[in-house]
Design a protein around this motif. Structure first.
Motif, PDB file in Angstrom:
ATOM      1  N   GLY A  64       0.817  -1.214   0.000  1.00 58.92           N
ATOM      2  CA  GLY A  64       0.000   0.000   0.000  1.00 58.92           C
ATOM      3  C   GLY A  64       0.839   1.248   0.000  1.00 58.92           C
ATOM      4  N   THR A  65       0.139   2.366  -0.129  1.00 58.95           N
ATOM      5  CA  THR A  65       0.787   3.681  -0.099  1.00 58.95           C
ATOM      6  C   THR A  65       0.821   4.217   1.331  1.00 58.95           C
ATOM      7  N   PHE A  66      -0.254   3.983   2.077  1.00 55.56           N
ATOM      8  CA  PHE A  66      -0.365   4.410   3.477  1.00 55.56           C
ATOM      9  C   PHE A  66      -0.060   5.892   3.636  1.00 55.56           C
ATOM     10  N   ASP A  67      -0.641   6.669   2.738  1.00 56.81           N
ATOM     11  CA  ASP A  67      -0.515   8.121   2.774  1.00 56.81           C
ATOM     12  C   ASP A  67      -1.632   8.655   3.668  1.00 56.81           C
ATOM     13  N   VAL A  68      -1.358   9.676   4.426  1.00 58.87           N
ATOM     14  CA  VAL A  68      -2.318  10.240   5.371  1.00 58.87           C
ATOM     15  C   VAL A  68      -2.860   9.084   6.236  1.00 58.87           C
ATOM     16  N   LEU A  69      -1.970   8.491   7.009  1.00 58.21           N
ATOM     17  CA  LEU A  69      -2.277   7.325   7.838  1.00 58.21           C
ATOM     18  C   LEU A  69      -3.533   7.584   8.677  1.00 58.21           C
ATOM     19  N   HIS A  70      -4.496   6.651   8.610  1.00 58.45           N
ATOM     20  CA  HIS A  70      -5.755   6.820   9.328  1.00 58.45           C
ATOM     21  C   HIS A  70      -6.185   5.501   9.967  1.00 58.45           C
ATOM     22  N   ILE A  71      -7.295   5.540  10.692  1.00 54.63           N
ATOM     23  CA  ILE A  71      -7.748   4.380  11.459  1.00 54.63           C
ATOM     24  C   ILE A  71      -7.997   3.164  10.576  1.00 54.63           C
ATOM     25  N   GLY A  72      -8.433   3.372   9.346  1.00 53.13           N
ATOM     26  CA  GLY A  72      -8.627   2.246   8.432  1.00 53.13           C
ATOM     27  C   GLY A  72      -7.323   1.517   8.158  1.00 53.13           C
ATOM     28  N   HIS A  73      -6.231   2.279   7.970  1.00 56.02           N
ATOM     29  CA  HIS A  73      -4.908   1.671   7.770  1.00 56.02           C
ATOM     30  C   HIS A  73      -4.497   0.873   9.005  1.00 56.02           C
ATOM     31  N   LEU A 109       5.896   5.229  -7.897  1.00 56.90           N
ATOM     32  CA  LEU A 109       4.821   4.269  -8.160  1.00 56.90           C
ATOM     33  C   LEU A 109       3.475   4.897  -7.845  1.00 56.90           C
ATOM     34  N   ASN A 110       3.394   5.629  -6.740  1.00 61.68           N
ATOM     35  CA  ASN A 110       2.139   6.279  -6.378  1.00 61.68           C
ATOM     36  C   ASN A 110       1.707   7.266  -7.460  1.00 61.68           C
ATOM     37  N   LEU A 111       2.643   8.039  -7.981  1.00 60.94           N
ATOM     38  CA  LEU A 111       2.338   8.997  -9.038  1.00 60.94           C
ATOM     39  C   LEU A 111       1.818   8.269 -10.278  1.00 60.94           C
ATOM     40  N   SER A 112       2.449   7.163 -10.635  1.00 57.32           N
ATOM     41  CA  SER A 112       2.038   6.447 -11.846  1.00 57.32           C
ATOM     42  C   SER A 112       0.686   5.752 -11.678  1.00 57.32           C
ATOM     43  N   LYS A 113       0.370   5.247 -10.468  1.00 56.32           N
ATOM     44  CA  LYS A 113      -0.889   4.509 -10.307  1.00 56.32           C
ATOM     45  C   LYS A 113      -2.063   5.393  -9.899  1.00 56.32           C
ATOM     46  N   LYS A 114      -1.792   6.522  -9.246  1.00 54.15           N
ATOM     47  CA  LYS A 114      -2.884   7.385  -8.775  1.00 54.15           C
ATOM     48  C   LYS A 114      -2.918   8.740  -9.471  1.00 54.15           C
ATOM     49  N   GLY A 115      -1.878   9.029 -10.244  1.00 53.33           N
ATOM     50  CA  GLY A 115      -1.848  10.297 -10.958  1.00 53.33           C
ATOM     51  C   GLY A 115      -1.547  11.507 -10.092  1.00 53.33           C
ATOM     52  N   ASN A 146       1.237  12.816  -6.621  1.00 57.68           N
ATOM     53  CA  ASN A 146       2.249  12.476  -5.626  1.00 57.68           C
ATOM     54  C   ASN A 146       1.557  12.248  -4.288  1.00 57.68           C
ATOM     55  N   PRO A 147       2.128  11.411  -3.446  1.00 60.24           N
ATOM     56  CA  PRO A 147       1.541  11.262  -2.110  1.00 60.24           C
ATOM     57  C   PRO A 147       1.683  12.568  -1.331  1.00 60.24           C
ATOM     58  N   ILE A 148       0.831  12.760  -0.352  1.00 57.23           N
ATOM     59  CA  ILE A 148       0.903  13.951   0.506  1.00 57.23           C
ATOM     60  C   ILE A 148       2.228  13.940   1.263  1.00 57.23           C
ATOM     61  N   TYR A 149       2.582  12.779   1.801  1.00 58.56           N
ATOM     62  CA  TYR A 149       3.835  12.622   2.530  1.00 58.56           C
ATOM     63  C   TYR A 149       4.827  11.838   1.681  1.00 58.56           C
ATOM     64  N   PRO A 150       6.082  12.262   1.667  1.00 56.89           N
ATOM     65  CA  PRO A 150       7.087  11.528   0.885  1.00 56.89           C
ATOM     66  C   PRO A 150       7.364  10.159   1.513  1.00 56.89           C
ATOM     67  N   TYR A 151       7.993   9.306   0.713  1.00 61.08           N
ATOM     68  CA  TYR A 151       8.255   7.927   1.109  1.00 61.08           C
ATOM     69  C   TYR A 151       8.877   7.830   2.497  1.00 61.08           C
ATOM     70  N   THR A 157      10.503  -1.205  -0.175  1.00 60.02           N
ATOM     71  CA  THR A 157       9.964  -0.317  -1.204  1.00 60.02           C
ATOM     72  C   THR A 157       9.352  -1.120  -2.345  1.00 60.02           C
ATOM     73  N   GLU A 158       8.080  -0.871  -2.599  1.00 61.08           N
ATOM     74  CA  GLU A 158       7.420  -1.451  -3.775  1.00 61.08           C
ATOM     75  C   GLU A 158       7.608  -0.465  -4.917  1.00 61.08           C
ATOM     76  N   GLU A 159       8.356  -0.874  -5.915  1.00 61.89           N
ATOM     77  CA  GLU A 159       8.661   0.019  -7.036  1.00 61.89           C
ATOM     78  C   GLU A 159       7.853  -0.284  -8.279  1.00 61.89           C
ATOM     79  N   SER A 160       7.193  -1.453  -8.323  1.00 61.70           N
ATOM     80  CA  SER A 160       6.456  -1.846  -9.519  1.00 61.70           C
ATOM     81  C   SER A 160       5.297  -2.756  -9.148  1.00 61.70           C
ATOM     82  N   LEU A 161       4.124  -2.469  -9.697  1.00 58.55           N
ATOM     83  CA  LEU A 161       2.965  -3.321  -9.470  1.00 58.55           C
ATOM     84  C   LEU A 161       3.161  -4.693 -10.113  1.00 58.55           C
TER      85      LEU A 161
END
Length: 132
Positions: A8-17, A40-46, A48-53, A71-75
């Protein structure tokens, strides 16, 4: 020892994560998280994540039920990642139901229910709207 892997990306970590990671960990003895790279986040979601890796990695590393992060670099490399980390089970949210069944030949595949009414995308949209 049963090794569990999730991604996962786990950007903006929340209770669901938090809930899905805890439940993933309960599926085995070790929880390994493939954290999407910024690229990868940019390519799959169009976007950048809010927080960097490195910030997302630090957040995940602080959780007692996460044992290892890579680090997951490729789906397209999920099969390679599962084999490389000797995972016995792949855990994903049920919004992906059936999409990872192709890996059942190398590990168990478990789809866990997501926490209702919460998503990173929704949180980001709410923040955007409140700042306009």
């Amino acid at each position: 020892m049963r090794r569990v892997i999730t991604f996962g990306t786990f950007d903006v970590l929340h209770i669901g994560h938090i809930r899905i990671l805890k439940r993933a960990r309960a599926e085995g003895d070790v929880l390994i998280v493939g954290l999407s790279s910024d690229e990868l986040n940019l390519s799959k979601k169009g976007r950048n994540p809010i927080y960097p890796y490195h910030s997302r990695e630090e957040l995940l590393a602080s959780l007692r039920f996460v044992d290892k992060i890579f680090t997951e670099e490729s789906l397209e490399k999920k099969r390679d990642y599962i084999i490389q980390h000797k995972a016995d089970v792949l855990v994903m949210g049920d919004d992906w139901y059936g999409k990872f069944d192709e890996f059942k030949d190398i590990c168990d595949v478990v789809y866990l229910p997501r926490t209702p009414s919460i998503s990173t995308t929704e949180i980001i949209e709410i923040i955007k709207e409140s700042s306009e």
